[in-house]
Design an enzyme around this catalytic site. Structure first.
Site, short mmCIF file in Angstrom:
data_model
loop_
_atom_site.label_atom_id
_atom_site.label_comp_id
_atom_site.label_asym_id
_atom_site.label_seq_id
_atom_site.Cartn_x
_atom_site.Cartn_y
_atom_site.Cartn_z
N ASN A 193 0.84 -1.20 0.00
CA ASN A 193 0.00 0.00 0.00
C ASN A 193 0.88 1.26 0.00
OD1 ASN A 193 0.64 -0.90 2.66
ND2 ASN A 193 -1.00 0.32 3.55
N GLU A 232 0.33 5.25 0.72
CA GLU A 232 -0.60 6.27 1.21
C GLU A 232 -0.18 7.66 0.75
OE1 GLU A 232 -0.98 5.55 5.46
OE2 GLU A 232 -2.14 3.72 5.07
N CYS A 247 -4.17 0.68 -2.57
CA CYS A 247 -3.97 -0.57 -1.83
C CYS A 247 -2.91 -1.45 -2.49
CB CYS A 247 -5.26 -1.37 -1.78
SG CYS A 247 -6.59 -0.63 -0.85
N GLU A 250 -3.04 -4.59 -3.22
CA GLU A 250 -3.56 -5.50 -4.24
C GLU A 250 -3.60 -4.82 -5.60
OE1 GLU A 250 -4.80 -4.77 -1.26
OE2 GLU A 250 -6.25 -6.25 -0.58
N CYS A 271 -10.37 -4.82 0.00
CA CYS A 271 -11.49 -3.87 0.01
C CYS A 271 -12.33 -4.03 -1.26
CB CYS A 271 -10.98 -2.44 0.16
SG CYS A 271 -10.28 -1.77 -1.36
N CYS A 278 -10.65 -3.05 -4.59
CA CYS A 278 -9.69 -4.06 -5.09
C CYS A 278 -10.42 -5.28 -5.65
CB CYS A 278 -8.72 -4.47 -3.99
SG CYS A 278 -7.55 -3.15 -3.57
N1 THU Z 1 -5.22 -1.51 2.51
C1 THU Z 1 -4.67 -2.29 1.54
O1 THU Z 1 -3.60 -1.98 1.00
N2 THU Z 1 -5.32 -3.42 1.19
C2 THU Z 1 -6.42 -3.91 1.83
O2 THU Z 1 -6.88 -4.98 1.50
C3 THU Z 1 -7.04 -3.14 2.91
C4 THU Z 1 -6.48 -1.80 3.14
C5 THU Z 1 -4.49 -0.31 2.96
C6 THU Z 1 -5.05 1.01 2.55
C7 THU Z 1 -4.47 1.90 3.62
O3 THU Z 1 -3.17 2.29 3.26
C8 THU Z 1 -4.37 1.02 4.85
O4 THU Z 1 -4.43 -0.31 4.36
C9 THU Z 1 -5.45 1.24 5.87
O5 THU Z 1 -6.71 1.21 5.29
#
Ligand code: THU
Length: 129
Positions: free
Chosen positions: A41, A43, A52, A54, A89, A92
């Protein structure tokens, strides 16, 4: 192979850029012919720009010409304990549905699921006709 893919997702989580949530996520995607693409991920101070793990793995693979995938492993943690499931999520899952069928494997901490377990139906190209 499933465990190896999950271990690669844990490794990929080490590169997560997550100064806002502190939640590290890694993904490892395998193509039908066995190539592996990882993602983490990433941010952003403008929170909604976050991508994310994925989707990064999938977009990386597609940018290299890949379009046939058999499985993705996903690992997420705040404290380096990756034993709890990190369920992809909705965004994704929708991206997975663009390239993968309902039998696409989603490998989580406690075992193997399928895309259809989390996204039984999706918006797809037929909806645009
Ligand atoms: N996140 C992912 O990368 N994949 C997931 O399946 C769930 C959430 C990340 C997004 C964000 O950077 C952090 O997790 C918290 O939501």
């Amino acid at each position: 192979m499933d465990n190896r893919l999950f271990d690669m997702a844990v490794e990929a989580a080490a590169n997560a850029y997550c100064p806002y949530s502190g939640f590290h996520v890694g993904a490892a995607l395998i193509t039908d012919d066995g190539k592996i693409y990882t993602g983490c991920n990433v941010e952003n101070a403008s929170y909604s720009m976050t991508v994310c793990a994925e989707r990064i793995a999938i977009f990386k693979a597609v940018s290299y010409g890949e379009k046939s995938f058999s499985a993705i492993a996903v690992a997420g943690s705040k404290n380096n304990d990756f034993s709890a499931n990190c369920i992809p999520c909705g965004a994704c899952l929708q991206v997975m549905s663009e390239f993968c069928g309902s039998d696409f494997k989603i490998i989580l901490a406690d075992g193997v699921y399928h895309l259809s377990d989390f996204l039984p139906v999706s918006f797809d190209k037929e909806n645009l006709e």
